[in-house]
Design a protein around this motif. Structure first.
Motif, PDB file in Angstrom:
ATOM      1  N   GLY A 286      15.351 -21.643  72.740  1.00  0.00           N
ATOM      2  CA  GLY A 286      15.562 -22.708  72.061  1.00  0.00           C
ATOM      3  C   GLY A 286      16.893 -21.952  72.010  1.00  0.00           C
ATOM      4  O   GLY A 286      17.360 -21.370  72.112  1.00  0.00           O
ATOM      5  N   GLU A 287      17.692 -22.843  70.520  1.00  0.00           N
ATOM      6  CA  GLU A 287      18.533 -22.158  70.431  1.00  0.00           C
ATOM      7  C   GLU A 287      18.360 -20.418  69.149  1.00  0.00           C
ATOM      8  O   GLU A 287      19.352 -20.301  69.091  1.00  0.00           O
ATOM      9  CB  GLU A 287      19.241 -23.444  69.670  1.00  0.00           C
ATOM     10  CG  GLU A 287      19.852 -24.248  70.009  1.00  0.00           C
ATOM     11  CD  GLU A 287      20.902 -23.882  71.362  1.00  0.00           C
ATOM     12  OE1 GLU A 287      21.224 -22.835  70.773  1.00  0.00           O
ATOM     13  OE2 GLU A 287      20.663 -24.648  72.762  1.00  0.00           O
ATOM     14  N   LYS A 288      17.695 -20.638  68.806  1.00  0.00           N
ATOM     15  CA  LYS A 288      16.950 -19.434  68.586  1.00  0.00           C
ATOM     16  C   LYS A 288      17.112 -18.347  68.306  1.00  0.00           C
ATOM     17  O   LYS A 288      16.983 -17.585  68.050  1.00  0.00           O
ATOM     18  CB  LYS A 288      16.255 -19.572  67.085  1.00  0.00           C
ATOM     19  CG  LYS A 288      15.639 -20.965  66.065  1.00  0.00           C
ATOM     20  CD  LYS A 288      14.877 -20.883  65.589  1.00  0.00           C
ATOM     21  CE  LYS A 288      14.861 -22.595  64.545  1.00  0.00           C
ATOM     22  NZ  LYS A 288      13.854 -21.861  63.739  1.00  0.00           N
ATOM     23  N   LEU A 289      16.983 -17.778  70.239  1.00  0.00           N
ATOM     24  CA  LEU A 289      17.335 -17.433  70.825  1.00  0.00           C
ATOM     25  C   LEU A 289      19.114 -15.890  70.608  1.00  0.00           C
ATOM     26  O   LEU A 289      19.738 -16.324  70.067  1.00  0.00           O
ATOM     27  CB  LEU A 289      16.846 -17.410  72.682  1.00  0.00           C
ATOM     28  CG  LEU A 289      17.158 -16.091  73.875  1.00  0.00           C
ATOM     29  CD1 LEU A 289      15.826 -15.588  73.272  1.00  0.00           C
ATOM     30  CD2 LEU A 289      17.284 -16.496  74.951  1.00  0.00           C
ATOM     31  N   TYR A 290      18.116 -14.835  70.527  1.00  0.00           N
ATOM     32  CA  TYR A 290      19.192 -13.833  69.815  1.00  0.00           C
ATOM     33  C   TYR A 290      20.105 -13.160  71.209  1.00  0.00           C
ATOM     34  O   TYR A 290      19.796 -14.147  71.924  1.00  0.00           O
ATOM     35  CB  TYR A 290      18.257 -12.105  69.545  1.00  0.00           C
ATOM     36  CG  TYR A 290      17.712 -12.845  68.436  1.00  0.00           C
ATOM     37  CD1 TYR A 290      18.098 -12.816  66.811  1.00  0.00           C
ATOM     38  CD2 TYR A 290      16.241 -12.342  67.941  1.00  0.00           C
ATOM     39  CE1 TYR A 290      17.444 -12.401  65.906  1.00  0.00           C
ATOM     40  CE2 TYR A 290      15.350 -11.798  66.729  1.00  0.00           C
ATOM     41  CZ  TYR A 290      16.396 -12.467  65.881  1.00  0.00           C
ATOM     42  OH  TYR A 290      15.973 -12.850  64.676  1.00  0.00           O
ATOM     43  N   ASP A 291      21.266 -13.004  70.571  1.00  0.00           N
ATOM     44  CA  ASP A 291      22.578 -13.259  71.601  1.00  0.00           C
ATOM     45  C   ASP A 291      22.504 -11.697  72.020  1.00  0.00           C
ATOM     46  O   ASP A 291      22.180 -12.214  73.404  1.00  0.00           O
ATOM     47  CB  ASP A 291      23.838 -13.166  70.621  1.00  0.00           C
ATOM     48  CG  ASP A 291      24.059 -14.209  69.670  1.00  0.00           C
ATOM     49  OD1 ASP A 291      23.583 -15.385  70.419  1.00  0.00           O
ATOM     50  OD2 ASP A 291      25.233 -13.810  69.013  1.00  0.00           O
TER      51      ASP A 291
END
Length: 317
Positions: A286-291
């Protein structure tokens, strides 16, 4: 002048003719499909079909095949009498002569061959330099040096490949004088390759084992399956590199050129694979994964098992 009562029989007659024609067309289509299916078979006197090897097909016993039943709507197991219309043997078509097929095949394949030659073999092609660079690297492969490499081949084949090292454009390092010194080492290098060219004894790398597990999983192979390391370009190159490690002092010119050659990336495939892995990670997590977590996952995907690296860094706390 027709009345409504007189028009009814005419309309009924037209509808009947239309329904009869539609039914005839449907039946004709069904029979045509069955004939097409049976065109490669010959009906046996016992109402069974004969395959290409002359064996009777048990699935056609009783005069009806599974396909016939599916098309015609029959669902009974009662043997049927073979139809005189559909059971006629259909002779197999003779193969086309080579004189007819070869020009057609040449006409279809020649554009692909011309395009390849334009890119790779003709001077000035977009990939001509890449082809020359790849051919030049064969002088470092012990498996290539050991095979039928006579003294004449050293002065012809290997010297010609050595001259192609100029396509790497290390102009300040790969000079004419360096190539002359490189060629002086070649006779002794060929003897060494013939004496010891066993790359099987070199242990597999961690990254190769990771790739091997992924391929076995993608191909649904049973556990414990193995694939040939020769088919993996990365593992093949790494074993050649380890073969050269104990010989760098014996062949210093080859070792110097080899260090320069391995730095060259012939294509952007490795970078594209990294972006592809990054996309899969983002799609799964998902796009909410931390960098930072995304970076760690990508690092693990690209480098495989890092146990050795972890153990080596333990001493630094």
């Amino acid at each position: 002048m027709y009345s409504a009562a007189n028009a009814m029989p005419m309309q009924s007659s037209r509808r009947q003719r239309y329904n009869f024609q539609a039914a005839s067309v449907t039946a004709t289509k069904r029979h045509f499909i069955i004939l097409q299916y049976r065109s490669s078979h010959i009906r046996h006197p016992t109402s069974q079909m004969i395959d290409g090897d002359g064996n009777a097909d048990p699935s056609t016993e009783g005069g009806m095949t599974t396909v016939d039943t599916a098309i015609c709507g029959e669902s009974t197991n009662t043997p049927k009498e073979p139809s005189t219309t559909l059971d006629l043997p259909v002779p197999a078509l003779p193969p086309l002569p080579i004189a007819t097929t070869e020009p057609n095949g040449t006409h279809v394949l020649s554009p692909a061959g011309d395009y390849y030659n334009k890119l790779f073999t003709e001077k000035g092609g977009d990939c001509y330099n890449i082809r020359q660079m790849v051919e030049a690297t064969q002088i470092f492969n012990p498996m290539f040096l050991k095979d039928n490499m006579s003294e004449t081949d050293i002065y012809t084949t290997l010297y010609n490949l050595a001259d192609k090292l100029k396509y790497f454009h290390y102009d300040k390092t790969i000079t004419d004088q360096l190539l002359e010194n490189l060629k002086k080492e070649m006779p002794k290098l060929v003897e060494e390759a013939k004496r010891d060219h066993d790359l099987d004894r070199i242990p597999s790398s961690k990254r190769y084992k990771t790739r091997l597990q992924q391929r076995i999983k993608s191909k649904n192979l049973p556990e414990g399956s193995t694939l040939k390391w020769e088919d993996d370009a990365g593992e093949y190159a790494e074993r050649i590199w380890y073969w050269w490690k104990p010989r760098v002092t014996e062949f210093p010119i080859h070792a110097l050129v080899l260090r320069l050659v391995v730095l060259v990336q012939l294509s952007s495939c490795c970078i594209e694979r990294v972006f592809s892995k990054l996309k899969h990670i983002r799609d799964r997590c998902g796009e909410k994964l931390y960098d930072d977590m995304c970076e760690v996952r990508l690092f693990l995907q690209c480098n495989g098992d890092l146990t050795d690296l972890y153990e080596s860094l333990k001493k630094y706390g």
